[in-house]
Design an enzyme around this catalytic site. Structure first.
Site, short mmCIF file in Angstrom:
data_model
loop_
_atom_site.label_atom_id
_atom_site.label_comp_id
_atom_site.label_asym_id
_atom_site.label_seq_id
_atom_site.Cartn_x
_atom_site.Cartn_y
_atom_site.Cartn_z
N THR A 210 0.84 -1.20 0.00
CA THR A 210 0.00 0.00 0.00
C THR A 210 0.87 1.25 0.00
O THR A 210 2.08 1.17 -0.27
CB THR A 210 -1.00 -0.04 1.19
OG1 THR A 210 -1.91 1.05 1.07
CG2 THR A 210 -0.30 0.04 2.55
N ASN A 211 0.31 2.40 0.29
CA ASN A 211 1.09 3.64 0.31
C ASN A 211 0.60 4.51 1.46
O ASN A 211 -0.32 4.13 2.18
CB ASN A 211 0.98 4.35 -1.04
CG ASN A 211 -0.47 4.68 -1.38
OD1 ASN A 211 -1.10 5.47 -0.70
ND2 ASN A 211 -1.00 4.03 -2.40
#
Ligand code: CTP
Length: 402
Positions: A210-211
């Site tokens: 993810t980020n």
């Protein structure tokens, strides 16, 4: 909050223990720039004093004594005439009954009859009183006449029992107030789709790629669109309290977001892609949890779908919303990279932000963006809160849709 700035809000407070929560509401409305006139019914005065409200609003709070006071001839209708919104919070079963029958035996009841602005009621009472057919009939009658009703919520009640009857909390009530005041705004009757948060691409049943996107900018955009009167669909990967009035579609992966965006945007006027969508995802998702004893895994990645490219592509064609806005999160060559994205993704506006700055981009509450337009113009905005950035973008979208 520009939506509340200089708005005349007439706050009726009636006799429920939840009257103490009305003080917080009066304070928050005042902080947001509203001019709050408070009317307390005689039973409300048993729970809270006019001085509480006067101290918080900086304006006089009215009581029943004012109905027959020296200014009675102007006050009893004047408070209703000048209001942009009447909110009754808490609203008791007794006040609901009075309003449903058009009674005019108190300063508050007279002001409500004289007002022609929207009326928002936040009921608070014991749960049997709330579910009683008499109360339900009164509510139904008021709703039919155009009143808005927010709550009540389920939970602990002053009676010691638990049930439906609690007045909703201030942040939610503020959301309802914004929703009502926003009607007939610049985006009235327009459908706006907003994406928010970072996508999560599974590696195995427990791990994701993810980020650091917090979703804050997307949620602020959804709220600003509601403030402007839009019907908002918020496609989100994060679990923040959504703006009141937004329809939330929960997604996790880029593929799920793509499907939701294509489905929701087909009938939309604007699409604002604030989400940080994965560019790469694991090619294979392990069926069971990867174990340490099996050694360090070699994860092969593949391209994730590019949502804005799909929206700009020939398959979507006519269904493309009239205004499409993207974001460019860049750590170098901000304007060159953002211009390339504006053109390749056929956007109307791109909001470029330099994520290497500590006061802009992911997680923080402020943002510094430059808006680039398809016609070559650009507009560098100063450091602003994410809400202010959102309000500016929504104003520019409204101009595009005019
Ligand atoms: N975007 C998208 N689909 C993707 C990746 C990004 O729709 N798979 C959208 C984002 O929501 C954003 C815009 O495209 O509005 C630009 O995203 P950004 O990550 O800055 O650019 P990328 O196109 O992914 O290019 P790069 O990561 O190489 O800078």
């Amino acid at each position: 909050m520009p939506i509340l700035n200089d708005k005349q809000v007439l706050l009726g407070v009636t006799g429920s223990i939840a009257a103490y929560k009305a003080a917080d509401l009066a304070s928050k409305l005042t902080q947001a720039g509203a001019l709050v006139d408070v009317i307390l019914t005689p039973s409300a005065e048993k729970f809270v004093s006019p001085m509480t409200f006067q101290s918080l609003t900086g304006r006089r709070a009215y009581t029943e004594a004012d109905l027959w006071g020296s200014e009675a001839h102007v006050l009893h209708v004047g408070l209703g005439h000048s209001a942009d919104l009447v909110v009754i919070a808490p609203c008791t079963a007794n006040t609901l009954a009075k309003l449903a029958h058009g009674e005019a035996d108190s300063l508050l009841a007279v002001a409500v009859l004289a007002a022609r602005c929207p009326l928002l009621l936040a009921p608070a009472m014991e749960s049997n009183m709330y579910t009683h057919p008499a109360t339900q009939e009164n509510l139904a009658k008021l709703i039919e006449r155009g009143a808005y009703v927010a709550g009540p919520a389920e939970g602990h009640l002053a009676s010691g029992q638990s049930g439906r009857g609690r007045m909703i909390e201030t942040p939610e009530l503020l959301g309802h107030i914004r929703l009502v005041l926003g009607q007939k705004g610049l985006l009235d009757a327009k459908k706006v789709v907003v994406t928010a948060g970072g996508t999560q691409e599974p590696l195995d049943p427990v791990r994701v790629l993810t980020n650091r996107s917090s979703g804050k900018q997307g949620y602020a955009l959804a709220q600003a669109a509601i403030d402007a009167g839009a019907q908002v669909c918020l496609i989100s990967t994060v679990n923040l309290p959504p703006p009141v009035g937004a329809r939330v579609v929960e997604v996790h992966t880029a593929q799920e977001m793509l499907e939701a965006v294509l489905a929701e945007s087909a009938a939309a006027d604007a699409l604002i892609m604030a989400a940080a969508v994965a560019d790469f995802r694991p090619k294979k998702v392990a069926e069971s949890k990867m174990k340490k004893k099996d050694g360090i895994p070699q994860v092969e990645l593949e391209a994730a779908p590019d949502i804005l490219e799909a929206v700009a592509g020939p398959d979507f064609g006519e269904k493309r919303p009239k205004a499409v806005v993207g974001f460019a999160a860049e750590s170098r060559d901000l304007l060159v990279n953002a211009t390339n994205k504006l053109q390749s993704k056929k956007l109307d506006i791109i909001a470029a932000n330099d994520i290497s700055a500590s006061d802009a981009g992911f997680s923080v509450d402020t943002n510094r963006v430059t808006l680039l337009y398809a016609d070559g113009r650009n507009e560098a905005l100063p450091l602003m809160s994410k809400s202010e950035v959102a309000e500016t973008i929504i104003a520019r979208v409204a101009a595009l849709l005019e």
